[in-house]
Design a protein around this motif. Structure first.
Motif, PDB file in Angstrom:
ATOM      1  N   LEU A   1       3.983  13.944  -6.357  1.00  0.00           N
ATOM      2  CA  LEU A   1       4.908  14.766  -7.137  1.00  0.00           C
ATOM      3  C   LEU A   1       5.471  15.892  -6.276  1.00  0.00           C
ATOM      4  CD1 LEU A   1       2.513  14.951 -10.203  1.00  0.00           C
ATOM      5  CD2 LEU A   1       4.457  13.392  -9.939  1.00  0.00           C
ATOM      6  N   ASP A   2       6.790  15.860  -6.096  1.00  0.00           N
ATOM      7  CA  ASP A   2       7.473  16.873  -5.285  1.00  0.00           C
ATOM      8  C   ASP A   2       7.364  18.264  -5.901  1.00  0.00           C
ATOM      9  OD1 ASP A   2       8.350  15.035  -3.446  1.00  0.00           O
ATOM     10  OD2 ASP A   2      10.451  15.054  -4.080  1.00  0.00           O
ATOM     11  N   HIS A   3       7.443  19.253  -5.026  1.00  0.00           N
ATOM     12  CA  HIS A   3       7.746  20.633  -5.397  1.00  0.00           C
ATOM     13  C   HIS A   3       6.867  21.164  -6.535  1.00  0.00           C
ATOM     14  CE1 HIS A   3      10.837  19.708  -2.642  1.00  0.00           C
ATOM     15  NE2 HIS A   3      11.751  19.286  -3.487  1.00  0.00           N
ATOM     16  N   LEU A   4       5.542  21.159  -6.264  1.00  0.00           N
ATOM     17  CA  LEU A   4       4.554  21.694  -7.209  1.00  0.00           C
ATOM     18  C   LEU A   4       4.647  20.990  -8.564  1.00  0.00           C
ATOM     19  CD1 LEU A   4       2.315  23.884  -6.928  1.00  0.00           C
ATOM     20  CD2 LEU A   4       3.818  25.427  -8.190  1.00  0.00           C
ATOM     21  N   ALA A   5       5.059  19.721  -8.534  1.00  0.00           N
ATOM     22  CA  ALA A   5       5.203  18.910  -9.751  1.00  0.00           C
ATOM     23  C   ALA A   5       6.179  19.539 -10.740  1.00  0.00           C
ATOM     24  CB  ALA A   5       3.845  18.665 -10.415  1.00  0.00           C
ATOM     25  N   GLY A   6       7.051  20.391 -10.239  1.00  0.00           N
ATOM     26  CA  GLY A   6       8.038  21.031 -11.114  1.00  0.00           C
ATOM     27  C   GLY A   6       7.483  22.134 -11.992  1.00  0.00           C
ATOM     28  N   MET A   7       6.273  22.611 -11.709  1.00  0.00           N
ATOM     29  CA  MET A   7       5.642  23.618 -12.569  1.00  0.00           C
ATOM     30  C   MET A   7       6.188  25.010 -12.229  1.00  0.00           C
ATOM     31  SD  MET A   7       3.967  21.478 -14.298  1.00  0.00           S
ATOM     32  CE  MET A   7       3.035  22.549 -15.395  1.00  0.00           C
ATOM     33  N   HIS A   8       7.361  25.301 -12.761  1.00  0.00           N
ATOM     34  CA  HIS A   8       8.055  26.537 -12.430  1.00  0.00           C
ATOM     35  C   HIS A   8       7.528  27.717 -13.247  1.00  0.00           C
ATOM     36  CE1 HIS A   8      10.374  26.273 -16.167  1.00  0.00           C
ATOM     37  NE2 HIS A   8      10.641  25.004 -15.875  1.00  0.00           N
ATOM     38  N   LEU A   9       8.052  28.892 -12.939  1.00  0.00           N
ATOM     39  CA  LEU A   9       7.510  30.130 -13.492  1.00  0.00           C
ATOM     40  C   LEU A   9       7.661  30.256 -15.004  1.00  0.00           C
ATOM     41  CD1 LEU A   9       8.482  32.895 -10.933  1.00  0.00           C
ATOM     42  CD2 LEU A   9       6.244  31.886 -11.359  1.00  0.00           C
ATOM     43  N   ASP A  10       8.653  29.605 -15.581  1.00  0.00           N
ATOM     44  CA  ASP A  10       8.897  29.758 -17.011  1.00  0.00           C
ATOM     45  C   ASP A  10       8.039  28.834 -17.871  1.00  0.00           C
ATOM     46  OD1 ASP A  10      10.797  31.627 -16.349  1.00  0.00           O
ATOM     47  OD2 ASP A  10      12.446  30.172 -16.341  1.00  0.00           O
ATOM     48  N   ILE A  11       7.176  28.053 -17.244  1.00  0.00           N
ATOM     49  CA  ILE A  11       6.285  27.157 -17.987  1.00  0.00           C
ATOM     50  C   ILE A  11       5.027  27.921 -18.375  1.00  0.00           C
ATOM     51  CG2 ILE A  11       4.872  25.063 -17.830  1.00  0.00           C
ATOM     52  CD1 ILE A  11       6.998  23.917 -15.974  1.00  0.00           C
TER      53      ILE A  11
ATOM     54  N   TRP B   1       1.224  20.750 -18.499  1.00  0.00           N
ATOM     55  CA  TRP B   1      -0.063  20.864 -17.807  1.00  0.00           C
ATOM     56  C   TRP B   1      -0.996  19.716 -18.187  1.00  0.00           C
ATOM     57  CZ3 TRP B   1      -0.528  23.696 -13.689  1.00  0.00           C
ATOM     58  CH2 TRP B   1       0.258  24.848 -13.542  1.00  0.00           C
ATOM     59  N   SER B   2      -0.976  19.326 -19.437  1.00  0.00           N
ATOM     60  CA  SER B   2      -1.794  18.184 -19.849  1.00  0.00           C
ATOM     61  C   SER B   2      -1.307  16.894 -19.195  1.00  0.00           C
ATOM     62  CB  SER B   2      -1.764  18.032 -21.380  1.00  0.00           C
ATOM     63  OG  SER B   2      -2.342  19.158 -22.008  1.00  0.00           O
ATOM     64  N   ALA B   3       0.011  16.759 -19.081  1.00  0.00           N
ATOM     65  CA  ALA B   3       0.559  15.578 -18.417  1.00  0.00           C
ATOM     66  C   ALA B   3       0.156  15.554 -16.946  1.00  0.00           C
ATOM     67  CB  ALA B   3       2.072  15.556 -18.562  1.00  0.00           C
TER      68      ALA B   3
ATOM     69  N   GLY C   1       0.798  -1.219   0.000  1.00  0.00           N
ATOM     70  CA  GLY C   1       0.000   0.000   0.000  1.00  0.00           C
ATOM     71  C   GLY C   1       0.827   1.265   0.000  1.00  0.00           C
ATOM     72  N   TRP C   2       2.084   1.167  -0.437  1.00  0.00           N
ATOM     73  CA  TRP C   2       2.947   2.343  -0.468  1.00  0.00           C
ATOM     74  C   TRP C   2       2.697   3.161  -1.735  1.00  0.00           C
ATOM     75  CZ3 TRP C   2       8.594   0.770   1.269  1.00  0.00           C
ATOM     76  CH2 TRP C   2       8.540   0.266   2.579  1.00  0.00           C
ATOM     77  N   HIS C   3       3.101   4.423  -1.685  1.00  0.00           N
ATOM     78  CA  HIS C   3       3.027   5.265  -2.875  1.00  0.00           C
ATOM     79  C   HIS C   3       4.434   5.531  -3.411  1.00  0.00           C
ATOM     80  CE1 HIS C   3       3.262   8.383   0.409  1.00  0.00           C
ATOM     81  NE2 HIS C   3       4.169   8.865  -0.409  1.00  0.00           N
ATOM     82  N   VAL C   4       4.500   6.212  -4.535  1.00  0.00           N
ATOM     83  CA  VAL C   4       5.772   6.520  -5.188  1.00  0.00           C
ATOM     84  C   VAL C   4       5.906   8.028  -5.291  1.00  0.00           C
ATOM     85  CG1 VAL C   4       7.146   6.298  -7.281  1.00  0.00           C
ATOM     86  CG2 VAL C   4       5.788   4.362  -6.482  1.00  0.00           C
ATOM     87  N   GLN C   5       6.962   8.547  -4.685  1.00  0.00           N
ATOM     88  CA  GLN C   5       7.211   9.988  -4.697  1.00  0.00           C
ATOM     89  C   GLN C   5       8.263  10.301  -5.749  1.00  0.00           C
ATOM     90  OE1 GLN C   5       7.769  11.904  -0.852  1.00  0.00           O
ATOM     91  NE2 GLN C   5       9.477  13.077  -1.707  1.00  0.00           N
ATOM     92  N   TRP C   6       7.938  11.261  -6.609  1.00  0.00           N
ATOM     93  CA  TRP C   6       8.819  11.636  -7.724  1.00  0.00           C
ATOM     94  C   TRP C   6       9.366  13.040  -7.534  1.00  0.00           C
ATOM     95  CZ3 TRP C   6      10.281   8.255 -11.425  1.00  0.00           C
ATOM     96  CH2 TRP C   6       9.498   7.113 -11.630  1.00  0.00           C
ATOM     97  N   TYR C   7      10.682  13.155  -7.566  1.00  0.00           N
ATOM     98  CA  TYR C   7      11.317  14.462  -7.735  1.00  0.00           C
ATOM     99  C   TYR C   7      11.725  14.523  -9.200  1.00  0.00           C
ATOM    100  CZ  TYR C   7      14.521  18.416  -7.017  1.00  0.00           C
ATOM    101  OH  TYR C   7      15.157  19.643  -7.083  1.00  0.00           O
ATOM    102  N   ALA C   8      10.999  15.318  -9.973  1.00  0.00           N
ATOM    103  CA  ALA C   8      11.176  15.316 -11.427  1.00  0.00           C
ATOM    104  C   ALA C   8      10.914  16.705 -11.980  1.00  0.00           C
ATOM    105  CB  ALA C   8      10.227  14.313 -12.064  1.00  0.00           C
ATOM    106  N   LYS C   9      11.347  16.910 -13.195  1.00  0.00           N
ATOM    107  CA  LYS C   9      11.064  18.144 -13.906  1.00  0.00           C
ATOM    108  C   LYS C   9       9.722  18.037 -14.609  1.00  0.00           C
ATOM    109  CE  LYS C   9      16.011  18.935 -14.642  1.00  0.00           C
ATOM    110  NZ  LYS C   9      17.104  19.085 -15.626  1.00  0.00           N
ATOM    111  N   ALA C  10       9.157  19.191 -14.924  1.00  0.00           N
ATOM    112  CA  ALA C  10       7.828  19.195 -15.524  1.00  0.00           C
ATOM    113  C   ALA C  10       7.780  18.428 -16.842  1.00  0.00           C
ATOM    114  CB  ALA C  10       7.359  20.634 -15.731  1.00  0.00           C
ATOM    115  N   ASP C  11       8.863  18.493 -17.620  1.00  0.00           N
ATOM    116  CA  ASP C  11       8.840  17.814 -18.912  1.00  0.00           C
ATOM    117  C   ASP C  11       9.002  16.295 -18.777  1.00  0.00           C
ATOM    118  OD1 ASP C  11      11.544  17.608 -18.320  1.00  0.00           O
ATOM    119  OD2 ASP C  11      12.213  18.848 -20.000  1.00  0.00           O
TER     120      ASP C  11
END
Length: 267
Positions: free
Chosen positions: A158-168, A175-177, A130-140
């Motif tokens: 998804l760590d850190h706002l799912a990588g959705m940084h200001l330049d996206i 966003w679709s992903a 019943g564990w989950h998977v935590q991802w530190y990844a970039k938005a792409d």
């Protein structure tokens, strides 16, 4: 959540690290200094936070002994996210679960991180517990993560706002992903603002935070990212300063719900 103390604050911080410079570490992009569990417990208590999720730092590789010892100090109070090798035994997994580990971190950003090949091999054993998977990844990289989770039966966090940084841009395919991951039941950690091309007080991230919150509905948790390895160890941002963007972007009521949702994800 049981604990030996009845005076522990009820709030959750779902992304902290503990470090001991005497503990063997791998070469990486920072060198640990002493940041132990009692320090973050004291720091967090001032903000009404009494429960922590200890995330295995990349510099310690698959040696989770430091966070396991920390979890054992007050059984049931905190939770842990481990980094695993594919050769981990079932006995080791069961011990981790008993101590409070509830997920495994996959890091696609750090030079000493792990990735999709380990995910495929470990997935059935994680699902069984019943564990989950935590991802530190970039938005792409979100689309590839959605592909991995499709049909896996595992929840993505998804760590850190799912990588959705200001330049996206607003029309970026990321966003679709993220929307696809949301449909799969993924969660997002509202954390790591300074990793998203923003600077304190992070007002520029309010709109991305709101958009992510709209996509994820109630599946949001908050993490301070203490002790902020992106900063010099003697110049850490004030603890409350990384909570305020959640309140300012979502309002007091929604922010309070984010703190409550943590107990469900880490049950």
């Amino acid at each position: 959540m049981n604990s030996s103390s009845t005076s522990i604050p009820t709030g959750w911080d779902c992304h902290v690290h503990v470090f001991d410079p005497a503990h063997p570490s791998q070469a990486g992009h920072y060198r640990p200094v002493l940041r132990d569990l009692p320090e973050i417990e004291r720091t967090a208590a001032a903000l009404g936070v009494g429960h922590l999720v200890l995330v295995q730092p990349s510099v310690y590789g698959t040696d989770n002994s430091l966070i396991l010892r920390a979890l054992a100090r007050d059984p049931g109070r905190h939770r842990g996210i481990a980094v695993l090798g594919t050769d981990v035994s079932d006995t080791e997994l069961d011990t981790m679960h008993r101590l409070g580990v509830r997920g495994v971190r996959f890091n696609l950003v750090s030079p000493v991180g792990n990735g999709p090949e380990s995910f495929r091999l470990l997935a059935p054993r994680l699902k069984a517990r019943g564990w989950h998977v935590q991802w530190y990844a970039k938005a792409d990289q979100l689309a590839a993560i959605a592909d991995l989770h499709e049909g896996s039966g595992l929840t993505a966090v998804l760590d850190h706002l799912a990588g959705m940084h200001l330049d996206i841009s607003a029309s970026d395919p990321s966003w679709s992903a993220l929307q696809r991951l949301a449909a799969q039941g993924a969660w997002v950690k509202l954390s790591g603002w300074y990793r998203l091309h923003s600077v304190a007080p992070y007002k520029s991230l309010h709109d991305p935070i709101r958009r992510v919150a709209q996509l994820m509905d109630e599946r949001l948790v908050w993490g301070s990212d203490w002790p902020h390895t992106a900063f010099d160890h003697d110049a850490l941002p004030p603890y409350e300063s990384v909570w305020q963007p959640v309140v300012q972007a979502l309002g007091e009521s929604r922010a309070a719900a984010v703190r409550t949702a943590s107990a469900l994800l880490y049950a």
